[in-house]
Scaffold this motif. Sequence first.
Motif, PDB file in Angstrom:
ATOM      1  N   GLN A   7       0.812  -1.258  -0.022  1.00 34.13           N
ATOM      2  CA  GLN A   7       0.086   0.089   0.051  1.00 34.13           C
ATOM      3  C   GLN A   7       0.908   1.329   0.054  1.00 34.13           C
ATOM      4  O   GLN A   7       1.854   1.292   0.865  1.00 34.13           O
ATOM      5  N   ILE A   8       0.620   2.022  -1.082  1.00 37.32           N
ATOM      6  CA  ILE A   8       1.290   3.497  -1.023  1.00 37.32           C
ATOM      7  C   ILE A   8       0.199   4.386  -0.880  1.00 37.32           C
ATOM      8  O   ILE A   8      -0.613   4.594  -1.719  1.00 37.32           O
ATOM      9  N   LEU A   9       0.426   5.296   0.234  1.00 36.69           N
ATOM     10  CA  LEU A   9      -0.790   6.101   0.635  1.00 36.69           C
ATOM     11  C   LEU A   9      -0.232   7.421   0.769  1.00 36.69           C
ATOM     12  O   LEU A   9       0.398   8.080   1.735  1.00 36.69           O
ATOM     13  N   THR A  10      -0.754   8.493  -0.274  1.00 36.67           N
ATOM     14  CA  THR A  10      -0.536   9.572  -0.047  1.00 36.67           C
ATOM     15  C   THR A  10      -1.449  10.617   0.589  1.00 36.67           C
ATOM     16  O   THR A  10      -0.948  11.574   1.092  1.00 36.67           O
ATOM     17  N   ALA A  11      -2.557   9.964   0.853  1.00 35.04           N
ATOM     18  CA  ALA A  11      -3.499  10.726   1.594  1.00 35.04           C
ATOM     19  C   ALA A  11      -3.510  10.548   2.804  1.00 35.04           C
ATOM     20  O   ALA A  11      -2.927   9.670   3.644  1.00 35.04           O
ATOM     21  N   ASP A  12      -3.582  11.823   3.442  1.00 32.24           N
ATOM     22  CA  ASP A  12      -3.309  12.241   5.052  1.00 32.24           C
ATOM     23  C   ASP A  12      -4.510  12.969   5.591  1.00 32.24           C
ATOM     24  O   ASP A  12      -5.441  13.351   4.825  1.00 32.24           O
ATOM     25  N   HIS A  13      -4.875  13.098   6.982  1.00 29.89           N
ATOM     26  CA  HIS A  13      -5.697  13.820   7.501  1.00 29.89           C
ATOM     27  C   HIS A  13      -5.085  14.618   8.571  1.00 29.89           C
ATOM     28  O   HIS A  13      -4.165  14.455   9.046  1.00 29.89           O
ATOM     29  N   PRO A  14      -5.774  15.854   8.941  1.00 29.86           N
ATOM     30  CA  PRO A  14      -5.346  16.688   9.713  1.00 29.86           C
ATOM     31  C   PRO A  14      -5.299  16.047  11.252  1.00 29.86           C
ATOM     32  O   PRO A  14      -6.232  15.153  11.527  1.00 29.86           O
TER      33      PRO A  14
ATOM     34  N   ARG B 269     -14.931  18.053   9.825  1.00 30.60           N
ATOM     35  CA  ARG B 269     -15.271  18.595   8.627  1.00 30.60           C
ATOM     36  C   ARG B 269     -15.153  18.005   7.310  1.00 30.60           C
ATOM     37  O   ARG B 269     -15.455  18.409   6.166  1.00 30.60           O
ATOM     38  N   GLY B 270     -14.555  16.821   7.357  1.00 29.54           N
ATOM     39  CA  GLY B 270     -14.358  16.075   6.175  1.00 29.54           C
ATOM     40  C   GLY B 270     -13.012  16.512   5.420  1.00 29.54           C
ATOM     41  O   GLY B 270     -12.719  16.157   4.257  1.00 29.54           O
ATOM     42  N   LEU B 271     -12.117  17.569   5.897  1.00 26.70           N
ATOM     43  CA  LEU B 271     -10.903  17.824   5.314  1.00 26.70           C
ATOM     44  C   LEU B 271      -9.832  16.902   5.100  1.00 26.70           C
ATOM     45  O   LEU B 271      -9.850  16.226   6.240  1.00 26.70           O
ATOM     46  N   GLU B 272      -9.181  16.743   4.041  1.00 27.57           N
ATOM     47  CA  GLU B 272      -8.140  15.825   4.195  1.00 27.57           C
ATOM     48  C   GLU B 272      -6.909  16.629   3.189  1.00 27.57           C
ATOM     49  O   GLU B 272      -7.342  17.490   2.661  1.00 27.57           O
ATOM     50  N   TYR B 273      -5.738  15.915   3.005  1.00 30.95           N
ATOM     51  CA  TYR B 273      -4.860  16.555   2.115  1.00 30.95           C
ATOM     52  C   TYR B 273      -3.833  15.416   1.827  1.00 30.95           C
ATOM     53  O   TYR B 273      -3.946  14.300   2.276  1.00 30.95           O
ATOM     54  N   GLY B 274      -2.874  15.565   0.855  1.00 27.65           N
ATOM     55  CA  GLY B 274      -1.952  14.452   0.531  1.00 27.65           C
ATOM     56  C   GLY B 274      -0.546  15.318   0.426  1.00 27.65           C
ATOM     57  O   GLY B 274      -0.286  16.420   0.325  1.00 27.65           O
ATOM     58  N   ARG B 275       0.313  14.194   0.700  1.00 31.07           N
ATOM     59  CA  ARG B 275       1.876  14.473   0.809  1.00 31.07           C
ATOM     60  C   ARG B 275       2.314  13.394  -0.538  1.00 31.07           C
ATOM     61  O   ARG B 275       2.167  12.198  -0.441  1.00 31.07           O
ATOM     62  N   PRO B 276       3.079  14.056  -1.469  1.00 32.56           N
ATOM     63  CA  PRO B 276       3.812  13.084  -2.453  1.00 32.56           C
ATOM     64  C   PRO B 276       4.624  12.033  -1.851  1.00 32.56           C
ATOM     65  O   PRO B 276       5.107  12.132  -0.989  1.00 32.56           O
ATOM     66  N   ILE B 277       4.572  10.662  -2.988  1.00 34.19           N
ATOM     67  CA  ILE B 277       5.438   9.736  -2.537  1.00 34.19           C
ATOM     68  C   ILE B 277       6.593   9.534  -3.699  1.00 34.19           C
ATOM     69  O   ILE B 277       5.839   9.594  -4.754  1.00 34.19           O
ATOM     70  N   ARG B 278       7.811   9.314  -3.348  1.00 30.48           N
ATOM     71  CA  ARG B 278       8.787   9.393  -4.550  1.00 30.48           C
ATOM     72  C   ARG B 278       9.473   7.994  -4.188  1.00 30.48           C
ATOM     73  O   ARG B 278      10.112   7.986  -3.098  1.00 30.48           O
TER      74      ARG B 278
END
Length: 182
Positions: free
Chosen positions: A107-114, A122-131
């Motif tokens: 599993q390669i997971l860019t999705a993250d949560h506050p 509030r359903g907000l999330e963000y992502g951080r790139p993977i290399r």
Amino acid sequence: MSQKQRMLAGDLYTADDPEIAADAARAAAWMARYNASLAWDAADRHALLAEGLGQVGEGAVVRPPFHCDYGTNIHLGARVFLNFGCVILDVVRVEIGAGAQIGPGVQILTADHPRDPVLRARGLEYGRPIRIGANVWIGGGALILPGVTIGEDAIIGAGSVVTRDVPPGITVMGNPARPRVR
């Protein structure tokens, strides 16, 4: 900025935005086709792979079943190999370098949560790139967490949870993954 632009920039966004939901629906329809393609000729499956992902290098192989959020943020170099059952949550860019070999169930997971519970509610999330660098080997069942960079020629032990960057040529294993002591 639109919610999709915010997502791609790694800013907080809401995934239930209509434009993002349409992209996810397109990816789901593509995955249904791709995951039914195991018995297809390799060239036909490669063409279908190129239709769903952002970039697919020559000779790249992804064995179905395969799951992702959008597909368009995934960039595979030449001769990349992903074994059965891989999951890539690609809310932002995922780069996998030439010749990388990725075991089953990775599993390669860019999705993250506050971390703030009010923002999460509030359903907000963000992502951080993977290399992932060229010639990396990732053993079966490993988890690669948001924002990680894995250097060329590194090895990730099966079942490892990679929480921070891995330098080139290093072998890591465990939870959290740490350099192997000889």
